[in-house]
Design an enzyme around this catalytic site. Structure first.
Site, PDB file in Angstrom:
ATOM      1  N   CYS A 169       0.861  -1.190   0.000  1.00  0.00           N
ATOM      2  CA  CYS A 169       0.000   0.000   0.000  1.00  0.00           C
ATOM      3  C   CYS A 169       0.894   1.235   0.000  1.00  0.00           C
ATOM      4  CB  CYS A 169      -0.873  -0.018   1.243  1.00  0.00           C
ATOM      5  SG  CYS A 169      -1.764   1.526   1.520  1.00  0.00           S
ATOM      6  N   ASP A 170       0.441   2.255  -0.730  1.00  0.00           N
ATOM      7  CA  ASP A 170       1.249   3.478  -0.795  1.00  0.00           C
ATOM      8  C   ASP A 170       0.818   4.547   0.207  1.00  0.00           C
ATOM      9  OD1 ASP A 170      -1.123   4.343  -1.859  1.00  0.00           O
ATOM     10  OD2 ASP A 170      -0.350   4.692  -3.865  1.00  0.00           O
ATOM     11  N   HIS A 199      -4.461  -0.067   5.772  1.00  0.00           N
ATOM     12  CA  HIS A 199      -5.398   1.036   5.989  1.00  0.00           C
ATOM     13  C   HIS A 199      -5.920   1.029   7.426  1.00  0.00           C
ATOM     14  CE1 HIS A 199      -6.384   1.587   1.413  1.00  0.00           C
ATOM     15  NE2 HIS A 199      -5.111   1.751   1.689  1.00  0.00           N
ATOM     16  N   TYR A 266      -6.863   6.337   7.211  1.00  0.00           N
ATOM     17  CA  TYR A 266      -8.066   5.504   7.031  1.00  0.00           C
ATOM     18  C   TYR A 266      -8.769   5.184   8.348  1.00  0.00           C
ATOM     19  CZ  TYR A 266      -7.516   4.777   2.039  1.00  0.00           C
ATOM     20  OH  TYR A 266      -7.465   4.963   0.681  1.00  0.00           O
ATOM     21  N   ARG A 286     -16.665   9.388  -3.867  1.00  0.00           N
ATOM     22  CA  ARG A 286     -15.271   9.458  -4.353  1.00  0.00           C
ATOM     23  C   ARG A 286     -15.136   8.828  -5.747  1.00  0.00           C
ATOM     24  NH1 ARG A 286     -10.888  12.360  -4.875  1.00  0.00           N
ATOM     25  NH2 ARG A 286      -9.136  11.032  -5.403  1.00  0.00           N
TER      26      ARG A 286
HETATM   27  N1  LIG Z   1      -2.661  -0.552  -2.429  1.00  0.00           N
HETATM   28  C1  LIG Z   1      -2.669   0.765  -2.618  1.00  0.00           C
HETATM   29  O1  LIG Z   1      -2.226   1.512  -1.773  1.00  0.00           O
HETATM   30  C2  LIG Z   1      -3.263   1.330  -3.860  1.00  0.00           C
HETATM   31  C3  LIG Z   1      -3.008   2.647  -4.252  1.00  0.00           C
HETATM   32  C4  LIG Z   1      -3.642   3.138  -5.389  1.00  0.00           C
HETATM   33  C5  LIG Z   1      -4.481   2.304  -6.120  1.00  0.00           C
HETATM   34  N2  LIG Z   1      -4.697   1.039  -5.685  1.00  0.00           N
HETATM   35  C6  LIG Z   1      -5.545   0.103  -6.411  1.00  0.00           C
HETATM   36  O2  LIG Z   1      -5.065  -0.015  -7.745  1.00  0.00           O
HETATM   37  C7  LIG Z   1      -6.121  -0.485  -8.574  1.00  0.00           C
HETATM   38  C8  LIG Z   1      -6.256   0.362  -9.806  1.00  0.00           C
HETATM   39  O3  LIG Z   1      -6.829   1.616  -9.500  1.00  0.00           O
HETATM   40  P1  LIG Z   1      -7.355   2.578 -10.637  1.00  0.00           P
HETATM   41  O4  LIG Z   1      -8.070   3.685  -9.985  1.00  0.00           O
HETATM   42  O5  LIG Z   1      -6.248   2.888 -11.557  1.00  0.00           O
HETATM   43  O6  LIG Z   1      -8.412   1.613 -11.357  1.00  0.00           O
HETATM   44  P2  LIG Z   1      -8.831   1.520 -12.901  1.00  0.00           P
HETATM   45  O7  LIG Z   1     -10.211   0.991 -12.915  1.00  0.00           O
HETATM   46  O8  LIG Z   1      -8.522   2.802 -13.575  1.00  0.00           O
HETATM   47  O9  LIG Z   1      -7.828   0.441 -13.521  1.00  0.00           O
HETATM   48  C9  LIG Z   1      -7.866  -0.901 -13.203  1.00  0.00           C
HETATM   49  C10 LIG Z   1      -7.636  -1.726 -14.456  1.00  0.00           C
HETATM   50  O10 LIG Z   1      -7.688  -3.106 -14.074  1.00  0.00           O
HETATM   51  C11 LIG Z   1      -8.306  -3.816 -15.142  1.00  0.00           C
HETATM   52  N3  LIG Z   1      -8.790  -5.105 -14.645  1.00  0.00           N
HETATM   53  C12 LIG Z   1      -9.907  -5.353 -13.938  1.00  0.00           C
HETATM   54  N4  LIG Z   1      -9.987  -6.667 -13.665  1.00  0.00           N
HETATM   55  C13 LIG Z   1      -8.894  -7.251 -14.215  1.00  0.00           C
HETATM   56  C14 LIG Z   1      -8.413  -8.580 -14.273  1.00  0.00           C
HETATM   57  N5  LIG Z   1      -9.090  -9.588 -13.703  1.00  0.00           N
HETATM   58  N6  LIG Z   1      -7.250  -8.826 -14.910  1.00  0.00           N
HETATM   59  C15 LIG Z   1      -6.566  -7.823 -15.502  1.00  0.00           C
HETATM   60  N7  LIG Z   1      -6.978  -6.540 -15.490  1.00  0.00           N
HETATM   61  C16 LIG Z   1      -8.127  -6.257 -14.844  1.00  0.00           C
HETATM   62  C17 LIG Z   1      -9.395  -2.881 -15.629  1.00  0.00           C
HETATM   63  O11 LIG Z   1      -9.836  -3.235 -16.928  1.00  0.00           O
HETATM   64  C18 LIG Z   1      -8.676  -1.533 -15.568  1.00  0.00           C
HETATM   65  O12 LIG Z   1      -8.064  -1.228 -16.790  1.00  0.00           O
HETATM   66  C19 LIG Z   1      -7.358  -0.495  -7.673  1.00  0.00           C
HETATM   67  O13 LIG Z   1      -7.511  -1.778  -7.106  1.00  0.00           O
HETATM   68  C20 LIG Z   1      -6.994   0.486  -6.577  1.00  0.00           C
HETATM   69  O14 LIG Z   1      -7.734   0.287  -5.428  1.00  0.00           O
HETATM   70  C21 LIG Z   1      -4.099   0.542  -4.584  1.00  0.00           C
HETATM   71  O1  LIG Z   2      -9.838   7.734  -4.058  1.00  0.00           O
HETATM   72  P1  LIG Z   2      -8.628   7.506  -4.867  1.00  0.00           P
HETATM   73  O2  LIG Z   2      -8.825   6.472  -5.961  1.00  0.00           O
HETATM   74  O3  LIG Z   2      -7.940   8.743  -5.322  1.00  0.00           O
HETATM   75  O4  LIG Z   2      -7.582   6.879  -3.851  1.00  0.00           O
HETATM   76  C1  LIG Z   2      -7.743   5.676  -3.214  1.00  0.00           C
HETATM   77  C2  LIG Z   2      -6.378   5.176  -2.851  1.00  0.00           C
HETATM   78  O5  LIG Z   2      -5.882   6.017  -1.841  1.00  0.00           O
HETATM   79  C3  LIG Z   2      -4.587   5.713  -1.348  1.00  0.00           C
HETATM   80  O6  LIG Z   2      -3.685   5.936  -2.398  1.00  0.00           O
HETATM   81  C4  LIG Z   2      -3.258   7.299  -2.646  1.00  0.00           C
HETATM   82  C5  LIG Z   2      -1.831   7.318  -2.417  1.00  0.00           C
HETATM   83  O7  LIG Z   2      -1.648   7.128  -1.045  1.00  0.00           O
HETATM   84  C6  LIG Z   2      -1.174   8.588  -2.874  1.00  0.00           C
HETATM   85  O8  LIG Z   2       0.196   8.371  -2.795  1.00  0.00           O
HETATM   86  C7  LIG Z   2      -1.486   8.931  -4.270  1.00  0.00           C
HETATM   87  O9  LIG Z   2      -0.860   8.029  -5.149  1.00  0.00           O
HETATM   88  O10 LIG Z   2      -2.843   8.930  -4.430  1.00  0.00           O
HETATM   89  C8  LIG Z   2      -3.500   7.722  -4.050  1.00  0.00           C
HETATM   90  C9  LIG Z   2      -4.932   8.065  -4.201  1.00  0.00           C
HETATM   91  O11 LIG Z   2      -5.237   8.527  -5.445  1.00  0.00           O
HETATM   92  C10 LIG Z   2      -4.599   4.301  -0.840  1.00  0.00           C
HETATM   93  O12 LIG Z   2      -3.344   3.891  -0.380  1.00  0.00           O
HETATM   94  C11 LIG Z   2      -5.098   3.333  -1.886  1.00  0.00           C
HETATM   95  O13 LIG Z   2      -5.152   2.045  -1.348  1.00  0.00           O
HETATM   96  C12 LIG Z   2      -6.442   3.741  -2.382  1.00  0.00           C
HETATM   97  O14 LIG Z   2      -6.813   2.946  -3.495  1.00  0.00           O
HETATM   98 MN   LIG Z   3      -3.630   1.622   0.115  1.00  0.00          MN
END
Ligand SMILES: NC(=O)c1ccc[n+]([C@@H]2O[C@H](COP(=O)([O-])OP(=O)(O)OC[C@H]3O[C@@H](n4cnc5c(N)ncnc54)[C@H](O)[C@@H]3O)[C@@H](O)[C@H]2O)c1
Ligand SMILES: O=P(O)(O)OC[C@H]1O[C@H](O[C@H]2[C@H](O)[C@@H](O)[C@@H](O)O[C@@H]2CO)[C@H](O)[C@@H](O)[C@@H]1O
Ligand SMILES: [Mn+2]
EC number: 3.2.1.122
Length: 443
Positions: A169-170, A199, A266, A286
């Site tokens: 997680c970032d 979180h 969170y 959001r």
């Molecule tokens: N862990 C963290 O801290 C952190 C931080 C930022 C984003 N995220 C996560 O990263 C992911 C992407 O976020 P986003 O806003 O860019 O979403 P997004 O919807 O823009 O992109 C996700 C992509 O995944 C693809 N996808 C969906 N199911 C799939 C599968 N089974 N196999 C391959 N591809 C698949 C979709 O078609 C889409 O292009 C989300 O799960 C988000 O919660 C996590």
């Molecule tokens: O509501 P979103 O899609 O903007 O964000 C949800 C995510 O929030 C955290 O990620 C942050 C991240 O911490 C920050 O560095 C920067 O990259 O923006 C992100 C949010 O856009 C969180 O850690 C993720 O798990 C969430 O998916």
């Molecule tokens: Mn996260």
């Protein structure tokens, strides 16, 4: 230096271009031979891939680039899979956020009922990525951002215990950047001790490279401003979004509950769930902000690059999200022994918490994987909260495995964000209706 082949799973993600920029900028420290994208949505991925093909061609033509929806082509000859998929996409995120709000309960991507609904969709999707990787590149590492990271981590522990997956997680990295801004330091000069679940965690110590305690200065700031800047001045692009600025400010109240530690942002969803529910517009959550904001901005810039045939003047940039995953890959590839917060099996690191809980704690990362640091015994407040939340997350995974309505109802009922079993049941019944395409049929 050995060159790496990286696959980005979720090529169509709004975060993909940022990771590509970071990989290119850091190729002296983490050289690449191949970069591939994989997604299940060909059209969405193509928008990002067409722009990234131009970026790679202009800035690092030695890297072989490809985008595909074919698992064999994607997962063959890969050293690292960087995964950030969103099962169900942003439209399903919108439902996760809006359905609980019908019953006065907060709706959030990774917390409460919305997070559990998303978890039920993500589990099979992430397990599928692991299976592809093990079939076509069994020596590779899967570095997973796909949310909800806590539930996904518990599912991978339970269903694929021997797989080479690290869940990350970032958010702590982003918060550490705020600490650095508040203190007028570089974030890389701050050493942290932190523990919790994804979180759902707390900093217990923050010190500089000479061992000086940074907590007193930070606490003085947090008491007035939370993790936001003093006054209105703000250079942090994340906080340009009003909802993120509110979250960073609300830390002031979260901190007040336990002034011995500094909390993850969170925790507001668990400690102030009534406030969050009352201060969210149920018609525009959001997910709507992201679809109208980040998604439009990134995709229109990608289309502009493709139209112009050049990315020389692009506004696409990398942030801490990209920096963290690339640093992790580098530590695994080149044995840097870097200290990083990862989501790993507790295994006694927090001595008074379930050894099978997936906890977020500092680890030392090298070619041999990760070695968690020992946290020791934690206070009753954190222990109580963690145990309740771990039980919710484990119940979601059990519900998925056993296709059990009862266990998913128990999971929702146990969430600190849900007031009663009756409300939990109403929310669950609506979530089942909307997730038929993604969840197993519950008995
Ligand atoms: N862990 C963290 O801290 C952190 C931080 C930022 C984003 N995220 C996560 O990263 C992911 C992407 O976020 P986003 O806003 O860019 O979403 P997004 O919807 O823009 O992109 C996700 C992509 O995944 C693809 N996808 C969906 N199911 C799939 C599968 N089974 N196999 C391959 N591809 C698949 C979709 O078609 C889409 O292009 C989300 O799960 C988000 O919660 C996590
Ligand atoms: O509501 P979103 O899609 O903007 O964000 C949800 C995510 O929030 C955290 O990620 C942050 C991240 O911490 C920050 O560095 C920067 O990259 O923006 C992100 C949010 O856009 C969180 O850690 C993720 O798990 C969430 O998916
Ligand atoms: Mn996260």
């Amino acid at each position: 230096m050995k060159k790496n082949s990286v696959l980005i799973a979720g090529g169509g993600s709004t975060y993909t271009a940022g990771i590509v920029m970071m990989l290119i900028e850091n190729r002296d420290q983490f050289p690449l031979r191949k970069l591939k994208f994989y997604d299940i949505d060909e059209q969405r991925q193509k928008i990002v891939a067409d722009a990234c093909a131009i970026i790679v061609r202009e800035r690092a033509p030695e890297i072989e680039f490809a985008a595909t929806c074919d698992p064999e082509e994607a997962f063959t000859d890969v050293d690292f899979v960087m995964a950030h998929i969103r099962a169900g996409g942003l439209p399903m995120r919108e439902k996760d956020e809006k359905i609980p709000m019908r019953y006065g309960v907060l709706g959030q991507e990774t917390c409460g009922p919305g997070g559990m609904a998303y978890g039920m969709r993500s589990i099979p999707a992430v397990i599928q990525l692991i299976d592809y990787m093990e079939q076509y590149s069994p020596k590779a590492w899967l570095l997973n951002y796909s949310n909800p990271a806590s539930i996904v981590a518990e599912a991978t522990r339970a269903l694929r215990p021997d797989s080479k997956i690290i869940n990350i997680c970032d958010m702590p990295v982003a918060i550490k950047k705020s600490f650095a801004d508040i203190l007028g330091m570089k974030d890389t000069d701050i050493v942290e001790r932190y523990y919790g679940l994804n979180h759902f965690g707390w900093w217990t110590e923050l010190y500089d490279k000479d061992g000086n305690d940074l907590m007193p200065r930070l606490k003085n700031h947090v008491k007035k401003w939370g993790y936001g800047p003093a006054g209105d001045a703000c250079g942090n692009p994340l906080l340009a979004d009003r909802s993120w600025l509110d979250t960073f400010r609300k830390v002031k109240d979260v901190y007040a509950v336990d002034p011995d530690t500094l909390p993850n942002t969170y925790l507001k969803y668990y400690l102030y769930s009534d406030y969050v529910a009352a201060h969210t517009n149920p018609e525009y959550t959001r997910a709507n902000e992201v679809m109208d904001g980040r998604e439009k901005t990134v995709f229109s810039e990608c289309r502009r690059i493709a139209r112009n045939g050049t990315a020389k003047d692009t506004s696409l940039e990398s942030g801490e999200h990209a920096e963290f995953i690339v640093r992790l890959a580098r530590a695994l590839a080149y044995n840097t022994y870097e200290r990083m917060l990862l989501i790993v099996p507790n295994n006694g690191a927090i001595s008074n918490v379930d050894p099978t809980a997936m906890v977020e704690i500092p680890c030392i990362v090298s070619k041999r994987g990760y070695e968690p640091l020992c946290i020791g015994t934690i206070p009753n407040f954190q222990k109580g909260m963690i145990e309740q939340q771990v039980a919710c997350e484990k119940l979601v995974v059990e519900a998925y495995r056993e296709k059990s309505y009862q266990k998913l109802w128990q999971a929702l009922t146990l969430s600190k964000t849900v007031p009663s079993a009756g409300v939990a049941k109403q929310i669950l019944d609506d979530l089942i209706e909307e997730n038929r395409e993604y969840w197993p049929e519950l008995k």
